[in-house]
Motif scaffolding. Structure first.
Motif, PDB file in Angstrom:
ATOM      1  N   VAL A 181       0.837  -1.201   0.000  1.00 15.09           N
ATOM      2  CA  VAL A 181       0.000   0.000   0.000  1.00 15.09           C
ATOM      3  C   VAL A 181       0.874   1.255   0.000  1.00 15.09           C
ATOM      4  N   VAL A 182       1.875   1.261   0.877  1.00 16.16           N
ATOM      5  CA  VAL A 182       2.777   2.417   0.966  1.00 16.16           C
ATOM      6  C   VAL A 182       3.587   2.564  -0.322  1.00 16.16           C
ATOM      7  N   ASN A 183       4.076   1.439  -0.854  1.00 17.31           N
ATOM      8  CA  ASN A 183       4.861   1.477  -2.092  1.00 17.31           C
ATOM      9  C   ASN A 183       4.045   1.993  -3.265  1.00 17.31           C
ATOM     10  N   LEU A 184       2.762   1.645  -3.298  1.00 19.84           N
ATOM     11  CA  LEU A 184       1.892   2.133  -4.363  1.00 19.84           C
ATOM     12  C   LEU A 184       1.841   3.657  -4.342  1.00 19.84           C
ATOM     13  N   ALA A 185       1.765   4.229  -3.148  1.00 15.95           N
ATOM     14  CA  ALA A 185       1.718   5.684  -3.018  1.00 15.95           C
ATOM     15  C   ALA A 185       3.003   6.338  -3.513  1.00 15.95           C
ATOM     16  N   THR A 186       4.156   5.746  -3.170  1.00 16.06           N
ATOM     17  CA  THR A 186       5.422   6.338  -3.614  1.00 16.06           C
ATOM     18  C   THR A 186       5.599   6.207  -5.130  1.00 16.06           C
ATOM     19  N   ASN A 187       5.107   5.109  -5.704  1.00 16.54           N
ATOM     20  CA  ASN A 187       5.177   4.949  -7.159  1.00 16.54           C
ATOM     21  C   ASN A 187       4.316   5.981  -7.881  1.00 16.54           C
ATOM     22  N   ILE A 188       3.106   6.212  -7.366  1.00 17.49           N
ATOM     23  CA  ILE A 188       2.210   7.198  -7.969  1.00 17.49           C
ATOM     24  C   ILE A 188       2.819   8.593  -7.870  1.00 17.49           C
ATOM     25  N   ALA A 189       3.429   8.887  -6.721  1.00 19.34           N
ATOM     26  CA  ALA A 189       4.071  10.184  -6.546  1.00 19.34           C
ATOM     27  C   ALA A 189       5.181  10.385  -7.571  1.00 19.34           C
ATOM     28  N   ALA A 190       5.968   9.339  -7.823  1.00 20.66           N
ATOM     29  CA  ALA A 190       7.043   9.432  -8.816  1.00 20.66           C
ATOM     30  C   ALA A 190       6.465   9.635 -10.221  1.00 20.66           C
ATOM     31  N   LEU A 191       5.377   8.925 -10.529  1.00 14.45           N
ATOM     32  CA  LEU A 191       4.761   9.062 -11.857  1.00 14.45           C
ATOM     33  C   LEU A 191       4.186  10.456 -12.071  1.00 14.45           C
ATOM     34  N   ALA A 192       3.799  11.107 -10.992  1.00 12.07           N
ATOM     35  CA  ALA A 192       3.292  12.478 -11.107  1.00 12.07           C
ATOM     36  C   ALA A 192       4.373  13.416 -11.652  1.00 12.07           C
ATOM     37  N   PHE A 193       5.638  13.004 -11.498  1.00 11.96           N
ATOM     38  CA  PHE A 193       6.745  13.754 -12.109  1.00 11.96           C
ATOM     39  C   PHE A 193       7.090  13.224 -13.494  1.00 11.96           C
ATOM     40  N   PHE A 194       7.214  11.909 -13.622  1.00 15.50           N
ATOM     41  CA  PHE A 194       7.709  11.314 -14.863  1.00 15.50           C
ATOM     42  C   PHE A 194       6.731  11.452 -16.041  1.00 15.50           C
ATOM     43  N   ILE A 195       5.443  11.315 -15.804  1.00 14.99           N
ATOM     44  CA  ILE A 195       4.477  11.372 -16.917  1.00 14.99           C
ATOM     45  C   ILE A 195       4.397  12.767 -17.538  1.00 14.99           C
ATOM     46  N   PRO A 196       4.196  13.836 -16.754  1.00 14.58           N
ATOM     47  CA  PRO A 196       4.120  15.171 -17.381  1.00 14.58           C
ATOM     48  C   PRO A 196       5.403  15.593 -18.093  1.00 14.58           C
ATOM     49  N   THR A 197       6.550  15.069 -17.641  1.00 13.52           N
ATOM     50  CA  THR A 197       7.819  15.450 -18.259  1.00 13.52           C
ATOM     51  C   THR A 197       8.178  14.544 -19.446  1.00 13.52           C
TER      52      THR A 197
END
Length: 252
Positions: A181-197
């Motif tokens: 559950v915690v790892n899912l949150a950190t992955n989503i947070a990282a994607l919030a940077f990687f996808i727009p860029t």
């Protein structure tokens, strides 16, 4: 086509291992860098995060069907991890990896030695009664692990599992489920940077994600079916592999 086939095989194996005890990045990231040497590191890392996030999502879903998550502890940890993963990612350029690797190696050696010495560690699920102090500790764990995952990453799942067992009395199955559950949150947070860029290669991410999902579902079911003794052994193997890899990185 052959390269994609190999990447999909590694994605499946990474999903399987990651769902059980974390550490899928130990398999998937080196494979991507080895098989795609001409790609920019940011694109490889962004694609890896997309693949890992989808596998983690399905592993979490599989665990939630079979394992009762103590949300009073895990939600504060998850929120803190999500927020601090952004801070960790922003700090990447300012903190040299040469300082982080020895510290992480030392922590992993302690984690491995402690788990190996205490034969009953993580064998029995006796969760602590949730109070304000435990919620604060959960937030501190989430914040620290979230920051570390954004900054560096290797061993995130192993540290989460160890801390949930040591601090809250979880067994390995409940600790693995909560770590997802915690790892899912950190992955989503990282994607919030990687996808727009624009750092996600969807032509690779989509087929790899499907294989990672298959591995994640298999890994979570295997962990639940085989029980805490099996997961403990797998945890020790994974921790040993992380120790060897980090030691090798320091020496070469």
């Amino acid at each position: 086509m052959l390269t994609l086939t190999f990447l999909c095989v590694f994605a499946y194996l990474a999903g399987l291992i990651d769902a059980a005890v974390g550490g899928g990045g130990l398999i998937q990231i080196p494979a991507m860098f080895a098989l795609l040497p001409g790609q920019a590191p940011a694109s490889l890392l962004g694609t890896n995060k997309m693949v890992s996030a989808t596998g983690t999502l399905f592993a979490t879903r599989s665990y939630l069907k079979r394992v009762q998550i103590p949300w009073g502890l895990i939600l504060p940890a998850t929120c803190a991890a999500f927020a601090m993963s952004f801070v960790g990612a922003a700090a990447v350029a300012h903190v040299p990896k040469s300082l982080i690797r020895p510290m992480v190696l030392g922590l992993l050696l302690l984690v491995g030695a402690y788990t190996l010495r205490k034969k009953d560690f993580g064998a029995i699920h006796k969760p602590a009664r949730i109070g304000l102090a435990h919620k604060a500790l959960a937030m501190a764990i989430g914040a620290g692990i979230g920051f570390y995952d954004g900054l560096f990453g290797p061993g995130t799942g192993s540290f989460l599992i160890f801390l949930f067992i040591r601090c809250f009395g979880f067994d390995f199955i409940h600790a693995s489920a909560s770590a997802k559950v915690v790892n899912l949150a950190t992955n989503i947070a990282a994607l919030a940077f990687f996808i727009p860029t624009g750092h996600v290669m969807y032509s690779l991410a989509i087929p790899m994600a499907l294989c990672n999902i298959a591995g994640a579902v298999s890994g979570s079911r295997l962990a639940i079916r085989r029980g805490t003794v099996f997961v403990r052994k797998l945890f020790l193997v994974l921790t040993s592999c992380l120790i060897v890899k980090l030691a090798y990185d320091l020496l070469v």
